[in-house]
Design an enzyme around this catalytic site. Structure first.
Site, mmCIF file in Angstrom:
data_model
loop_
_atom_site.group_PDB
_atom_site.id
_atom_site.type_symbol
_atom_site.label_atom_id
_atom_site.label_comp_id
_atom_site.label_asym_id
_atom_site.label_seq_id
_atom_site.Cartn_x
_atom_site.Cartn_y
_atom_site.Cartn_z
ATOM 1 N N ASN A 9 0.867 -1.177 0.000
ATOM 2 C CA ASN A 9 0.000 0.000 0.000
ATOM 3 C C ASN A 9 0.902 1.225 0.000
ATOM 4 O O ASN A 9 1.477 1.569 1.029
ATOM 5 C CB ASN A 9 -0.900 -0.019 1.248
ATOM 6 N N LYS A 11 0.060 4.248 -0.324
ATOM 7 C CA LYS A 11 -0.587 5.448 0.219
ATOM 8 C C LYS A 11 -0.351 6.625 -0.744
ATOM 9 O O LYS A 11 -0.370 6.401 -1.952
ATOM 10 C CB LYS A 11 -0.087 5.705 1.647
ATOM 11 N N HIS A 95 -9.389 1.243 4.802
ATOM 12 C CA HIS A 95 -8.122 1.467 5.498
ATOM 13 C C HIS A 95 -8.339 2.415 6.684
ATOM 14 O O HIS A 95 -9.139 3.353 6.599
ATOM 15 C CB HIS A 95 -7.078 2.037 4.540
ATOM 16 N N GLU A 97 -6.676 4.812 7.738
ATOM 17 C CA GLU A 97 -6.450 6.234 7.443
ATOM 18 C C GLU A 97 -7.688 6.853 6.794
ATOM 19 O O GLU A 97 -7.987 8.024 7.011
ATOM 20 C CB GLU A 97 -5.195 6.397 6.567
ATOM 21 N N GLU A 167 -5.099 -4.671 10.583
ATOM 22 C CA GLU A 167 -4.104 -3.622 10.786
ATOM 23 C C GLU A 167 -4.391 -2.886 12.096
ATOM 24 O O GLU A 167 -5.214 -1.952 12.113
ATOM 25 C CB GLU A 167 -4.135 -2.627 9.613
ATOM 26 N N GLY A 173 2.833 2.596 10.813
ATOM 27 C CA GLY A 173 3.788 3.691 10.660
ATOM 28 C C GLY A 173 4.467 4.093 11.956
ATOM 29 O O GLY A 173 5.086 5.149 12.035
ATOM 30 N N SER A 213 3.789 -1.856 10.323
ATOM 31 C CA SER A 213 5.242 -1.900 10.513
ATOM 32 C C SER A 213 5.871 -3.240 10.122
ATOM 33 O O SER A 213 6.795 -3.705 10.803
ATOM 34 C CB SER A 213 5.610 -1.502 11.948
HETATM 35 P P1 13P Z 1 3.219 0.657 7.681
HETATM 36 O O1 13P Z 1 3.757 -0.619 7.068
HETATM 37 O O2 13P Z 1 3.921 1.882 7.195
HETATM 38 O O3 13P Z 1 3.126 0.554 9.169
HETATM 39 O O4 13P Z 1 1.717 0.807 7.133
HETATM 40 C C1 13P Z 1 0.848 -0.256 7.246
HETATM 41 C C2 13P Z 1 -0.368 0.055 6.468
HETATM 42 O O5 13P Z 1 -1.139 0.913 6.832
HETATM 43 C C3 13P Z 1 -0.598 -0.697 5.224
HETATM 44 O O6 13P Z 1 -1.875 -0.475 4.732
#
Ligand code: 13P
Length: 249
Positions: A9, A11, A95, A97, A167, A173, A213
């Protein structure tokens, strides 16, 4: 045996030029790798570049959201027929976010998931608790609620193309990874809920990815868990060597 899926992903990262550069470096690193499926989800604006760059490889291309209407006055949205006409095969929905920053609710996640599956896209439906929910002992309740609401009014036949991604929001992150055991326990809750809604046989075949992560150095211990059927990778998927390292855990 469920074949594992490693999904990137990206983003809001990478222009078309950066996308082409990534694939030039990444594809030779994973050439001939058949143990796992690989999908890369760039921003919409780089999807065409990614599709072209991935021709002839086993890497599939997805995007990060889809609207539930086919067309109309929905400024800023993208529909399933638009994705299909581009050649995109996968889409992420729900997601955290989107839920945190853009007003995504359990109901709109359901609409997006249902639409993606009905269109024949492979949908990666994200669920996960925030830190306060985990600390309050609410993780299982939150996961059950998110799953029940996301799966509402979807048939097991349509859901065959669904993957769920667990997640935990506190692990995204932050460099904090869920322990493999903790992730596996959450996956088991999700699988039980899928069994309630779609039946045991469906649940046994459902792929549940872990995200939060994931890095080349923790991928193998996470993937060693029978309950973990792959990874949804954010930050570490932006670098070709790093994503290849995860693919080859
Ligand atoms: P990170 O791998 O940067 O923690 O992000 C995970 C994520 O949100 C994947 O959709």
């Amino acid at each position: 045996m469920r074949k594992k899926l490693i999904a990137a992903n990206w983003k809001m990262n990478k222009t078309p030029d950066e996308t082409r550069a990534f694939f030039r470096e990444f594809l030779p690193l994973v050439a001939g790798h058949t143990r796992d499926e690989i999908v890369v989800c760039p921003p919409y604006t780089s999807a065409a570049a990614a599709l072209e760059a991935a021709i002839g490889s086993s890497v599939a291309i997805g995007v990060q959201n889809v609207h539930w209407k086919a067309d109309g006055a929905f400024t800023g949205e993208i529909s399933a027929p638009m994705l299909l006409s581009l050649g995109v095969t996968h889409v992420i929905v729900g997601h955290s976010e989107r839920r945190q920053y853009f007003g995504e609710t359990d109901d709109t996640v359901n609409l997006r998931l249902k639409t993606a599956l009905e269109a024949g896209l492979t949908a990666i439906c994200c669920v996960g608790e925030v830190l306060e929910e985990r600390e309050a002992g609410l993780t299982d309740d939150v996961l059950r609620r998110q799953c029940v609401r996301a799966f509402h009014a979807i048939s097991a036949k349509k859901a065959a193309k669904m993957t769920v991604a667990y997640e935990p929001v506190w692990a995204i992150g932050t460099g904090k990874t869920a322990t493999p055991e903790l992730a596996a326990a959450a996956h088991a809750v999700i699988r039980r809920e899928a069994a309630e809604v779609f039946g045991e046989e469906f649940a046994a075949g459902l792929r549940i990815l872990y995200g939060g992560s994931v890095k080349p150095d923790n991928a193998s211990t996470l993937m060693a868990q029978e309950e973990i059927d792959g990874a949804l990778v954010g930050g570490a998927s932006l670098d070709a060597k790093s994503l290849a390292g995860i693919v080859k855990y």
